[in-house]
Motif scaffolding. Sequence first.
Motif, PDB file in Angstrom:
ATOM      1  N   UNK A  82     -58.558  69.255  18.768  1.00 48.50           N
ATOM      2  CA  UNK A  82     -58.501  69.492  20.212  1.00 48.50           C
ATOM      3  C   UNK A  82     -59.442  68.541  20.946  1.00 48.50           C
ATOM      4  N   UNK A  83     -60.653  68.366  20.420  1.00 49.92           N
ATOM      5  CA  UNK A  83     -61.619  67.444  21.032  1.00 49.92           C
ATOM      6  C   UNK A  83     -61.124  66.008  20.926  1.00 49.92           C
ATOM      7  N   UNK A  84     -60.606  65.632  19.764  1.00 46.13           N
ATOM      8  CA  UNK A  84     -60.105  64.278  19.573  1.00 46.13           C
ATOM      9  C   UNK A  84     -58.958  63.968  20.534  1.00 46.13           C
ATOM     10  N   UNK A  85     -58.049  64.915  20.718  1.00 49.23           N
ATOM     11  CA  UNK A  85     -56.933  64.741  21.643  1.00 49.23           C
ATOM     12  C   UNK A  85     -57.467  64.415  23.041  1.00 49.23           C
ATOM     13  N   UNK A  86     -58.454  65.183  23.485  1.00 52.25           N
ATOM     14  CA  UNK A  86     -59.065  64.932  24.793  1.00 52.25           C
ATOM     15  C   UNK A  86     -59.695  63.537  24.852  1.00 52.25           C
ATOM     16  N   UNK A  87     -60.393  63.144  23.795  1.00 54.06           N
ATOM     17  CA  UNK A  87     -61.043  61.835  23.771  1.00 54.06           C
ATOM     18  C   UNK A  87     -60.029  60.700  23.872  1.00 54.06           C
ATOM     19  N   UNK A  88     -58.952  60.804  23.112  1.00 53.18           N
ATOM     20  CA  UNK A  88     -57.950  59.726  23.104  1.00 53.18           C
ATOM     21  C   UNK A  88     -57.288  59.561  24.459  1.00 53.18           C
ATOM     22  N   UNK A  89     -57.028  60.690  25.131  1.00 54.02           N
ATOM     23  CA  UNK A  89     -56.424  60.619  26.461  1.00 54.02           C
ATOM     24  C   UNK A  89     -57.427  60.083  27.480  1.00 54.02           C
ATOM     25  N   UNK A  90     -58.649  60.606  27.456  1.00 51.49           N
ATOM     26  CA  UNK A  90     -59.662  60.216  28.437  1.00 51.49           C
ATOM     27  C   UNK A  90     -60.037  58.743  28.305  1.00 51.49           C
ATOM     28  N   UNK A  91     -60.107  58.250  27.071  1.00 54.14           N
ATOM     29  CA  UNK A  91     -60.439  56.844  26.841  1.00 54.14           C
ATOM     30  C   UNK A  91     -59.225  55.933  26.956  1.00 54.14           C
ATOM     31  N   UNK A  92     -58.092  56.519  27.309  1.00 58.20           N
ATOM     32  CA  UNK A  92     -56.839  55.780  27.527  1.00 58.20           C
ATOM     33  C   UNK A  92     -56.377  55.027  26.283  1.00 58.20           C
ATOM     34  N   UNK A  93     -56.577  55.683  25.147  1.00 58.46           N
ATOM     35  CA  UNK A  93     -56.028  55.149  23.907  1.00 58.46           C
ATOM     36  C   UNK A  93     -54.638  55.722  23.657  1.00 58.46           C
ATOM     37  N   UNK A  98     -43.223  62.272  28.888  1.00 57.08           N
ATOM     38  CA  UNK A  98     -41.982  62.975  28.568  1.00 57.08           C
ATOM     39  C   UNK A  98     -42.121  63.867  27.331  1.00 57.08           C
ATOM     40  N   UNK A  99     -43.166  64.664  27.330  1.00 56.44           N
ATOM     41  CA  UNK A  99     -43.347  65.639  26.255  1.00 56.44           C
ATOM     42  C   UNK A  99     -43.846  65.069  24.948  1.00 56.44           C
ATOM     43  N   UNK A 100     -44.394  63.856  24.996  1.00 57.51           N
ATOM     44  CA  UNK A 100     -44.896  63.226  23.781  1.00 57.51           C
ATOM     45  C   UNK A 100     -46.251  62.563  24.030  1.00 57.51           C
ATOM     46  N   UNK A 101     -47.028  62.422  22.970  1.00 60.73           N
ATOM     47  CA  UNK A 101     -48.248  61.624  22.987  1.00 60.73           C
ATOM     48  C   UNK A 101     -47.898  60.248  22.434  1.00 60.73           C
ATOM     49  N   UNK A 102     -48.127  59.227  23.247  1.00 61.24           N
ATOM     50  CA  UNK A 102     -47.812  57.860  22.825  1.00 61.24           C
ATOM     51  C   UNK A 102     -49.035  56.975  22.980  1.00 61.24           C
ATOM     52  N   UNK A 103     -49.154  55.992  22.117  1.00 64.56           N
ATOM     53  CA  UNK A 103     -50.273  55.064  22.194  1.00 64.56           C
ATOM     54  C   UNK A 103     -50.127  54.147  23.398  1.00 64.56           C
ATOM     55  N   UNK A 104     -51.253  53.818  23.995  1.00 68.08           N
ATOM     56  CA  UNK A 104     -51.283  52.751  24.977  1.00 68.08           C
ATOM     57  C   UNK A 104     -51.439  51.418  24.234  1.00 68.08           C
ATOM     58  N   UNK A 105     -51.331  50.334  24.956  1.00 70.37           N
ATOM     59  CA  UNK A 105     -51.531  49.018  24.338  1.00 70.37           C
ATOM     60  C   UNK A 105     -52.940  48.935  23.766  1.00 70.37           C
ATOM     61  N   UNK A 106     -53.910  49.464  24.504  1.00 69.89           N
ATOM     62  CA  UNK A 106     -55.291  49.442  24.043  1.00 69.89           C
ATOM     63  C   UNK A 106     -55.471  50.310  22.794  1.00 69.89           C
ATOM     64  N   UNK A 107     -54.805  51.451  22.781  1.00 72.50           N
ATOM     65  CA  UNK A 107     -54.887  52.319  21.614  1.00 72.50           C
ATOM     66  C   UNK A 107     -54.313  51.656  20.375  1.00 72.50           C
ATOM     67  N   UNK A 108     -53.190  50.935  20.549  1.00 68.70           N
ATOM     68  CA  UNK A 108     -52.570  50.240  19.427  1.00 68.70           C
ATOM     69  C   UNK A 108     -53.479  49.129  18.894  1.00 68.70           C
ATOM     70  N   UNK A 109     -54.190  48.469  19.796  1.00 67.76           N
ATOM     71  CA  UNK A 109     -55.109  47.407  19.382  1.00 67.76           C
ATOM     72  C   UNK A 109     -56.293  47.969  18.611  1.00 67.76           C
ATOM     73  N   UNK A 110     -56.899  49.048  19.134  1.00 68.13           N
ATOM     74  CA  UNK A 110     -58.080  49.604  18.488  1.00 68.13           C
ATOM     75  C   UNK A 110     -57.732  50.331  17.191  1.00 68.13           C
TER      76      UNK A 110
END
Length: 240
Positions: A82-93, A98-110
């Motif tokens: 739950x904490x990790x989910x919040x971190x990934x969204x807040x840091x824009x990773x 549309x009902x899914x969690x998807x990586x951003x370009x930055x998330x894919x790079x990191x």
Amino acid sequence: MMVFRTLSDDHSDLAHSPLLRAALLTLHYAQDHGAIGLTQTKAFKRVFVHWAVKHFDWPGSGADGMFRYNKVINEYEFPPLEVLHYLLITLRLGRHFKGEFRLTKRGAELAQSPGRLLAELIPFFILDIDHASYARFAERPDGKWDVWMNVINVEADHGTTDHALFAAFYGDGHDRGNVGWREMAAFSSCVLRPLEWAGLLIETDEERAGKHVHHIFKTPLWRSALNLDIDGMLQPVPVQ
């Protein structure tokens, strides 16, 4: 002053961080599957929660123990996720779409750069998260991170206990068995546990005279990833 160093992607000490390991697994899962499904409340769906419980190898929350009494586990029942989910969204990773969690370009790079991911993830997690929000109690210990970190840097350099650390900040006389137990629990939840989740501290338990003693040690990641004001006062770690 407290500085978090950026380590090379192949640095062996990165393996000490449960939070980094969980983040990499989550990002790679989203890459491999295209996305991670979300519930109506925008939590990860149970199929991924179960996968995470099995693969995160989270200290104190192993799959065998968690599934022994709960065959169905939701995100909120596995606080590290739950904490990790919040971190990934807040840091824009990652983002919700549309009902899914998807990586951003930055998330894919990191996701391909563990050293840089640690440098993004850990300072924000330790310094900017309200750690009382996912603890059992709402109490927060008095203090600031720069003081906590510098004192722990010295007190835990060759190992200490949670009681001794608490006493170094707030005085002796508190114990898990007396009226001070809530203050000790708040310190453990809001200071020691985040440092353990980050991989900077490790805790071991010992039963002594019928009581559980919690030993606290700095991990190699503490020494390689942190630059603190009083590092020069520490004795060199003996080479085994």
